[in-house]
Design a protein around this motif. Structure first.
Motif, PDB file in Angstrom:
ATOM      1  N   LEU A  37       0.564  -0.959   0.560  1.00 27.08           N
ATOM      2  CA  LEU A  37      -0.060  -0.179  -0.476  1.00 27.08           C
ATOM      3  C   LEU A  37       1.118   1.299   0.437  1.00 27.08           C
ATOM      4  O   LEU A  37       0.285   2.181  -0.107  1.00 27.08           O
ATOM      5  CB  LEU A  37      -1.354   0.110   1.024  1.00 27.08           C
ATOM      6  CG  LEU A  37      -2.078  -0.763   1.556  1.00 27.08           C
ATOM      7  CD1 LEU A  37      -3.189  -1.115   2.383  1.00 27.08           C
ATOM      8  CD2 LEU A  37      -2.838  -1.301  -0.385  1.00 27.08           C
ATOM      9  N   LEU A  38       2.471   1.001   0.672  1.00 24.95           N
ATOM     10  CA  LEU A  38       3.049   2.516   0.779  1.00 24.95           C
ATOM     11  C   LEU A  38       3.553   2.675  -0.833  1.00 24.95           C
ATOM     12  O   LEU A  38       3.381   4.148  -1.022  1.00 24.95           O
ATOM     13  CB  LEU A  38       3.953   2.296   1.480  1.00 24.95           C
ATOM     14  CG  LEU A  38       3.869   2.496   3.130  1.00 24.95           C
ATOM     15  CD1 LEU A  38       5.827   1.876   4.013  1.00 24.95           C
ATOM     16  CD2 LEU A  38       3.070   3.721   3.419  1.00 24.95           C
ATOM     17  N   GLN A  44       5.172  12.651  -1.189  1.00 21.61           N
ATOM     18  CA  GLN A  44       4.946  13.510  -0.183  1.00 21.61           C
ATOM     19  C   GLN A  44       4.046  12.337  -0.008  1.00 21.61           C
ATOM     20  O   GLN A  44       4.843  12.421   2.028  1.00 21.61           O
ATOM     21  CB  GLN A  44       4.442  14.411  -0.936  1.00 21.61           C
ATOM     22  CG  GLN A  44       4.273  15.213  -0.015  1.00 21.61           C
ATOM     23  CD  GLN A  44       3.358  17.222   0.647  1.00 21.61           C
ATOM     24  OE1 GLN A  44       2.442  17.116  -0.521  1.00 21.61           O
ATOM     25  NE2 GLN A  44       3.927  17.952   1.146  1.00 21.61           N
ATOM     26  N   ALA A  45       3.077  11.654   0.607  1.00 24.25           N
ATOM     27  CA  ALA A  45       3.124  10.830   1.827  1.00 24.25           C
ATOM     28  C   ALA A  45       2.971   9.551   1.808  1.00 24.25           C
ATOM     29  O   ALA A  45       3.755   9.330   3.301  1.00 24.25           O
ATOM     30  CB  ALA A  45       0.800  10.302   1.167  1.00 24.25           C
ATOM     31  N   GLU A  47       6.900   9.057   2.455  1.00 20.95           N
ATOM     32  CA  GLU A  47       7.811  10.375   2.789  1.00 20.95           C
ATOM     33  C   GLU A  47       7.568  10.513   4.012  1.00 20.95           C
ATOM     34  O   GLU A  47       7.796  10.012   5.401  1.00 20.95           O
ATOM     35  CB  GLU A  47       8.319  11.337   2.201  1.00 20.95           C
ATOM     36  CG  GLU A  47       8.772  11.378   0.944  1.00 20.95           C
ATOM     37  CD  GLU A  47       9.557  12.111   0.085  1.00 20.95           C
ATOM     38  OE1 GLU A  47       9.534  13.221   0.597  1.00 20.95           O
ATOM     39  OE2 GLU A  47      10.241  11.976  -0.767  1.00 20.95           O
ATOM     40  N   ARG A  48       6.254  11.146   4.356  1.00 21.95           N
ATOM     41  CA  ARG A  48       5.511  11.230   5.391  1.00 21.95           C
ATOM     42  C   ARG A  48       5.542  10.047   6.596  1.00 21.95           C
ATOM     43  O   ARG A  48       5.813  10.446   7.585  1.00 21.95           O
ATOM     44  CB  ARG A  48       4.135  12.250   5.597  1.00 21.95           C
ATOM     45  CG  ARG A  48       3.822  12.758   6.943  1.00 21.95           C
ATOM     46  CD  ARG A  48       2.590  13.438   6.524  1.00 21.95           C
ATOM     47  NE  ARG A  48       1.638  13.437   7.649  1.00 21.95           N
ATOM     48  CZ  ARG A  48       2.029  14.618   8.174  1.00 21.95           C
ATOM     49  NH1 ARG A  48       2.628  14.968   8.950  1.00 21.95           N
ATOM     50  NH2 ARG A  48       1.232  14.075   9.279  1.00 21.95           N
ATOM     51  N   ALA A  49       4.865   9.144   6.125  1.00 19.38           N
ATOM     52  CA  ALA A  49       4.132   8.006   6.579  1.00 19.38           C
ATOM     53  C   ALA A  49       6.432   7.249   7.205  1.00 19.38           C
ATOM     54  O   ALA A  49       5.728   6.944   7.684  1.00 19.38           O
ATOM     55  CB  ALA A  49       3.784   6.854   5.651  1.00 19.38           C
ATOM     56  N   VAL A  50       6.825   7.202   6.071  1.00 21.75           N
ATOM     57  CA  VAL A  50       8.012   6.355   6.687  1.00 21.75           C
ATOM     58  C   VAL A  50       9.040   6.733   7.821  1.00 21.75           C
ATOM     59  O   VAL A  50       9.445   6.230   8.574  1.00 21.75           O
ATOM     60  CB  VAL A  50       9.045   6.211   5.203  1.00 21.75           C
ATOM     61  CG1 VAL A  50      10.918   5.920   5.622  1.00 21.75           C
ATOM     62  CG2 VAL A  50       8.748   6.045   3.878  1.00 21.75           C
ATOM     63  N   ALA A  51       8.853   9.167   7.530  1.00 24.35           N
ATOM     64  CA  ALA A  51       9.193   9.372   8.768  1.00 24.35           C
ATOM     65  C   ALA A  51       9.384   9.035   9.845  1.00 24.35           C
ATOM     66  O   ALA A  51       9.409   9.200  11.016  1.00 24.35           O
ATOM     67  CB  ALA A  51       8.792  10.926   8.364  1.00 24.35           C
ATOM     68  N   TRP A  52       7.034   9.409  10.032  1.00 25.53           N
ATOM     69  CA  TRP A  52       6.995   8.860  11.455  1.00 25.53           C
ATOM     70  C   TRP A  52       6.812   7.219  11.711  1.00 25.53           C
ATOM     71  O   TRP A  52       7.534   6.726  13.088  1.00 25.53           O
ATOM     72  CB  TRP A  52       5.099   9.208  10.995  1.00 25.53           C
ATOM     73  CG  TRP A  52       3.969  10.297  11.450  1.00 25.53           C
ATOM     74  CD1 TRP A  52       4.121  11.297  10.535  1.00 25.53           C
ATOM     75  CD2 TRP A  52       4.076  10.659  12.698  1.00 25.53           C
ATOM     76  NE1 TRP A  52       3.917  12.431  11.448  1.00 25.53           N
ATOM     77  CE2 TRP A  52       4.123  12.180  11.990  1.00 25.53           C
ATOM     78  CE3 TRP A  52       4.867   9.667  13.962  1.00 25.53           C
ATOM     79  CZ2 TRP A  52       3.456  12.537  13.173  1.00 25.53           C
ATOM     80  CZ3 TRP A  52       4.721  10.729  14.943  1.00 25.53           C
ATOM     81  CH2 TRP A  52       3.874  12.550  14.620  1.00 25.53           C
ATOM     82  N   GLN A  53       7.341   6.225  10.934  1.00 27.77           N
ATOM     83  CA  GLN A  53       7.167   5.028  11.056  1.00 27.77           C
ATOM     84  C   GLN A  53       8.644   4.634  12.281  1.00 27.77           C
ATOM     85  O   GLN A  53       9.061   4.498  12.749  1.00 27.77           O
ATOM     86  CB  GLN A  53       7.548   4.414   9.749  1.00 27.77           C
ATOM     87  CG  GLN A  53       7.984   2.627   9.860  1.00 27.77           C
ATOM     88  CD  GLN A  53       7.996   1.193   9.060  1.00 27.77           C
ATOM     89  OE1 GLN A  53       8.218   2.155   8.024  1.00 27.77           O
ATOM     90  NE2 GLN A  53       7.715   0.430   9.096  1.00 27.77           N
TER      91      GLN A  53
END
Length: 109
Positions: A37-38, A44-45, A47-53
């Protein structure tokens, strides 16, 4: 059944992962993107999800990357601090870095 008329056993995940698999006589179900799904998200979304991970993993385990390598940073050590304390520490760290984050945001993520 095989082409020869004998029964065969196939693990369901392998069957569904095969792009040639189809349900005979039924509607074609929607397919999940092949790589997850990623990869289907805009860049941009993603990159944000990976940073939050990384941040969430550090709050949960004490390690931002591979669990068990080295020592956790002091403020995220699960042996020393409660989960709520680690969430507050992460929120403070993210705010200092310019993110709009609270302990509730960290918990939700």
């Amino acid at each position: 059944m095989t082409d020869e008329g004998t029964s065969a056993v196939v693990l369901l995940p392998y069957l569904f992962a095969d792009l040639s698999f189809d349900v005979e006589g039924g509607p074609t179900p929607g397919r999940v993107p092949r790589f997850g799904l990623l990869e289907a998200l805009p860049e941009q979304a993603r990159e944000r999800a990976v940073a939050w991970q990384r941040h969430v993993r550090e709050v949960e385990t004490g390690f931002p990357d591979a669990v068990g390598q080295g020592a956790p940073r002091e403020q995220f050590d699960p042996a020393t601090w409660s989960l709520a304390q680690r969430e507050r520490a992460k929120a403070e760290e993210l705010r200092a870095a310019g993110w709009a984050a609270s302990a509730a945001t960290v918990r939700r993520m």
